[in-house]
Design an enzyme around this catalytic site. Structure first.
Site, PDB file in Angstrom:
ATOM      1  N   ASP A  27       0.865  -1.163   0.000  1.00 33.06           N
ATOM      2  CA  ASP A  27       0.000   0.000   0.000  1.00 33.06           C
ATOM      3  C   ASP A  27       0.916   1.231   0.000  1.00 33.06           C
ATOM      4  O   ASP A  27       2.143   1.122   0.053  1.00 33.06           O
ATOM      5  CB  ASP A  27      -0.949  -0.043   1.213  1.00 33.06           C
ATOM      6  CG  ASP A  27      -2.154   0.865   1.001  1.00 33.06           C
ATOM      7  OD1 ASP A  27      -3.190   0.641   1.636  1.00 33.06           O
ATOM      8  OD2 ASP A  27      -2.066   1.798   0.166  1.00 33.06           O
TER       9      ASP A  27
HETATM   10  C1  GLC Z   1      -4.155   4.454   0.075  1.00 36.32           C
HETATM   11  C2  GLC Z   1      -5.101   3.309   0.359  1.00 36.32           C
HETATM   12  C3  GLC Z   1      -5.216   2.312  -0.762  1.00 36.32           C
HETATM   13  C4  GLC Z   1      -5.012   3.005  -2.093  1.00 36.32           C
HETATM   14  C5  GLC Z   1      -3.594   3.521  -2.144  1.00 36.32           C
HETATM   15  C6  GLC Z   1      -3.312   4.274  -3.448  1.00 36.32           C
HETATM   16  O1  GLC Z   1      -3.468   4.805   1.224  1.00 36.32           O
HETATM   17  O2  GLC Z   1      -4.933   2.581   1.562  1.00 36.32           O
HETATM   18  O3  GLC Z   1      -6.494   1.687  -0.650  1.00 36.32           O
HETATM   19  O4  GLC Z   1      -5.244   2.091  -3.159  1.00 36.32           O
HETATM   20  O5  GLC Z   1      -3.276   4.344  -1.033  1.00 36.32           O
HETATM   21  O6  GLC Z   1      -4.057   5.457  -3.475  1.00 36.32           O
END
Ligand code: GLC
Length: 752
Positions: free
Chosen positions: A284
């Site tokens: 993430d």
């Molecule tokens: C965020 C979220 C995730 C998302 C990623 C990219 O922090 O937790 O769900 O896909 O970053 O934006």
């Protein structure tokens, strides 16, 4: 002798995981040869470059980004949605020495430009087929903007509405979430045809158990048993892998002391080895770097080592991989083969997408908000609406029998908030709000409108009296309340789940003074605690955040053009103190039974053990305000004559049942029939109910239908302490009904 043998439990090891579908498996012999060829031509530094996803320039190509691409130090960008810039980025990548195209990622969670209901609302439709269609449309619109990878579906299961990301989930139930997982993956990936020009690679997230964060606080600690991991949190991800999902994203939380992004057990042992997942594991947003905050890594090199050893193939945004992996290989702390294995997965997805043959997107005219997209958004928004109360069938509003109608409240005409959380590309100007739709249905002259509050958190009561005056001139009042979209979603947890601001006071103020009916419509990203507001209103319709076409959908249902059919994908708490509250709870050794004491009924000076030592609260019921699966329609459905084809089931036999469903109402309506099972006695305690089937059945007034359902033998199984999926012999109970707290039941036995 026999009495001892009776308690011998015979385990049936049931091979229940369906093997990945041939046409969707990610391993294709012809492509593997291509991948090996590319891999063999790359330097270590170029290979490591593929493992980095960097932020795009949001419509422009910054010099550092250009340089990274030209030097082959990046394999993917996130957040570029200008198709011309995306094509320019691909051209740069193909002009680099290794000529490897880019994955271009974006959060397309519940629509791209056409915004569908938030996933919690999609869950409320209990309509996987239509949800699949929404993912196809979202993929089409995203691909048209140059995006070829979406970070969806979000498959976290949660029983805690304090958690802001409950809005992004399909609710509390792993079976419903697994059905939606399959639908969304096949929608985005066009049933495994990733070369389809409207397909995007899907990404199951957040792996895993993110929905179990303590106290509903985002990013918080997760402590979860192996059984809960196996039977609640993992199944939706397994379903996504079986459907050939291209990627899996690791979560921010820790799992029993080991961060999900560095968790060898969940990533390498379960996902990659046990399930045979062949796609990309992406972190993430800087969740690799967060290992420092977790106190699980000492420095950047340790972050990179622990993440790659756990099986994270690509790092999102933070740069520990491109800064440290080469050094780790040179220091012989990491074999280059580990890098090769990660890069192979990344190249595999690019090959499956056909990016090597053609990474470019041919700009199309008007790719967004096409008629079919708006129609699907309208239909899904309609199906997502859950009718919680309808006193004396006050709804639908008989528009030909009334004069003026009052439309009040801060969510009646809130085009941005109606779209809900996780909307980056939807435009509020394209939202159809309830006010606009009701005016177009009835004529503006019949609609008296006042937002009364400027936004959901507005504490001011200064316009209450004026609103009352306006509504007093109407035959019925529709009051739109709820949460602004910012009050749910990532990092937006709440501990008080009431209606924010002065909204509750507004409901009370109007209900006590209006002589005509008051109808409550709630738009929110979570189940709110709504006890008294439910009493004050004659009818209550829950709309979640219904997206672009929420207005027409609400107008259709409020005025009877369509019966509501939505069902709750989450239990509604009576009080925050009940949380976590969910239907598939355990019975405990001391389940509550009447009479259950209340604060008012306890005698003064009551002796210590006089109230009965059972699993109840003194100051609140243990039941939810509304149970999972609940939802009223404008029809009146009756279940009867439930029959089991056999009441003794042998190993691998299906559970076959039928019952009669009748609509004895006066309106055509759709019932979401639900089937729950319970294993009465097992080698582990089992939930009192588990959803194992649902289907939408539409009946005209007076129509009846004999519904036949066949559950696979695996519907009776669970993971035992040895992590085996088993169906144990013994007595089971099965229910068919309208929600988790009602239904017809029968018992049956699983034999040898
Ligand atoms: C965020 C979220 C995730 C998302 C990623 C990219 O922090 O937790 O769900 O896909 O970053 O934006």
């Amino acid at each position: 002798m026999w009495k001892h043998l009776k308690c011998v439990v015979v385990l049936f090891l049931v091979t229940v995981s369906t093997p990945p579908r041939a046409e969707t498996t990610l391993l294709r012999r012809d492509m593997e040869k291509e991948v090996s060829k590319y891999l063999s031509q790359m330097t270590l530094r170029e290979k490591i470059g593929q493992m980095y996803q960097g932020e795009a320039g949001y419509g422009k190509i910054t010099p550092p980004l250009r340089e990274r691409i030209e030097q082959g130090k990046i394999g993917s960008v996130i957040n570029e949605v200008d198709v011309h810039v995306a094509n320019e980025l691909q051209k740069l990548a193909l002009s680099s020495p290794h000529k490897i195209p880019l994955l271009i990622g974006r959060d397309v969670i519940h629509g791209f430009r056409t915004i569908f209901p938030i996933p919690l609302g999609l869950g409320a439709t209990f309509d996987p087929e239509l949800v699949k269609r929404s993912a196809q449309i979202a993929g089409r619109e995203a691909r048209a903007s140059g995006v070829n990878w979406t970070f969806a579906p979000m498959l976290d299961v949660t029983r805690d509405p304090r958690w802001g990301r409950v809005a992004e989930t399909f609710g509390e139930d792993p079976f419903l979430t697994s059905k939606m997982a399959r639908a969304m993956v096949n929608g985005f990936q066009r049933e495994g045809d990733l070369r389809h020009r409207e397909a995007v690679a899907a990404c199951a997230k957040h792996y895993v158990a993110y929905g179990a964060v303590e106290a509903g606080k985002d990013y918080n600690t997760v402590v979860v048993s192996e059984q809960e991991l196996r039977d609640v949190h993992l199944p939706p991800f397994k379903a996504a892998v079986e459907e050939g999902v291209a990627a899996v994203m690791t979560a921010f939380n820790e799992i029993n002391g080991i961060p999900a992004t560095a968790n060898i057990y969940t990533i390498r042992d379960i996902l990659k080895t046990e399930w045979g997942f062949q796609g990309v594991v992406v972190s993430d947003w800087a969740s690799t770097a967060n290992l420092l905050g977790h106190g699980y890594a000492e420095d950047g090199r340790d972050v990179a080592l622990k993440s790659i050893q756990a099986g994270v193939d690509m790092e999102m945004v933070s740069t520990h991989y491109i800064e440290s992996l080469e050094w780790l290989v040179q220091q012989k702390r990491l074999p280059e083969s580990t890098i090769d294995a990660a890069v192979r997965r990344i190249l595999r997805i690019k090959t499956l997408l056909g990016l090597f043959e053609n990474p470019y997107v041919q700009p199309v005219t008007q790719p967004y908000l096409r008629q079919d997209a708006l129609r699907t958004a309208h239909e899904l928004a309609r199906e997502s609406l859950v009718l919680l109360k309808n006193e004396n069938n006050i709804l639908p509003v008989r528009r030909h029998k009334i004069g003026k109608i009052a439309v009040l409240g801060p969510l009646a005409d809130a085009p941005l908030d109606q779209l809900g959380t996780w909307v980056f590309d939807g435009k509020k100007e394209e939202t159809r709000t309830p006010l606009v739709s009701i005016r177009s249905l009835l004529g503006s002259d019949r609609v008296l409108y006042d937002p009364v509050l400027t936004h959901s958190r507005d504490q001011s009561k200064s316009r209450f009296e004026q609103a009352l005056g306006l509504a007093s001139g109407a035959d019925i009042t529709l009051l739109f309340v709820g949460e602004e979209s910012i009050l749910s979603g990532e990092a937006h947890s709440r501990v008080h789940l009431n209606l924010p601001g002065a909204q509750s006071s507004l409901v009370e103020y109007l209900s006590q003074r209006l002589q005509k009916p008051l109808i409550l419509i709630v738009m929110a990203g979570r189940p709110l605690v709504l006890g008294k507001e439910i009493e004050w209103a004659r009818a209550v319709l829950y709309a979640w955040h219904p997206g672009t076409m929420g207005g027409p959908a609400l107008s259709d249902v409020l005025f009877g053009l369509q019966s509501p059919s939505g069902r709750l994908p989450v239990s509604f708490p009576r009080a925050e103190g009940q949380i976590p509250i969910y239907y598939a709870h355990k019975n405990t050794g001391r389940p509550p039974k009447e009479p259950i004491p209340t604060m008012e009924s306890i005698p003064i000076g009551a002796p210590q053990t006089s109230l009965g030592n059972l699993a109840f609260y003194l100051d609140e019921s243990t039941d939810p305000l509304f149970p999972f699966g609940f939802g009223l329609t404008y029809g009146k459905f009756v279940y009867d004559s439930l029959r089991l084809i056999r009441d003794r089931i042998q190993s691998n036999q299906s559970v076959d049942l039928s019952f009669r469903l009748s609509n004895i109402g006066t309106t055509k309506a759709t019932e979401v029939v639900q089937v729950y099972v319970r294993d009465k006695v097992a080698s582990l305690t089992r939930p009192v109910k588990e959803l194992r089937h649902f289907q939408r059945v539409t009946l005209r007034p007076g129509e009846e239908k004999r519904v036949a359902i066949s559950l696979p033998f695996s519907a009776l199984g669970f993971h035992n302490p040895q992590k085996e999926f088993v169906v144990e012999q013994g007595e089971f109970e099965i229910w068919v009904g309208p929600h988790a707290a009602a239904g017809l039941s029968r018992s049956f036995k699983v034999d040898q």
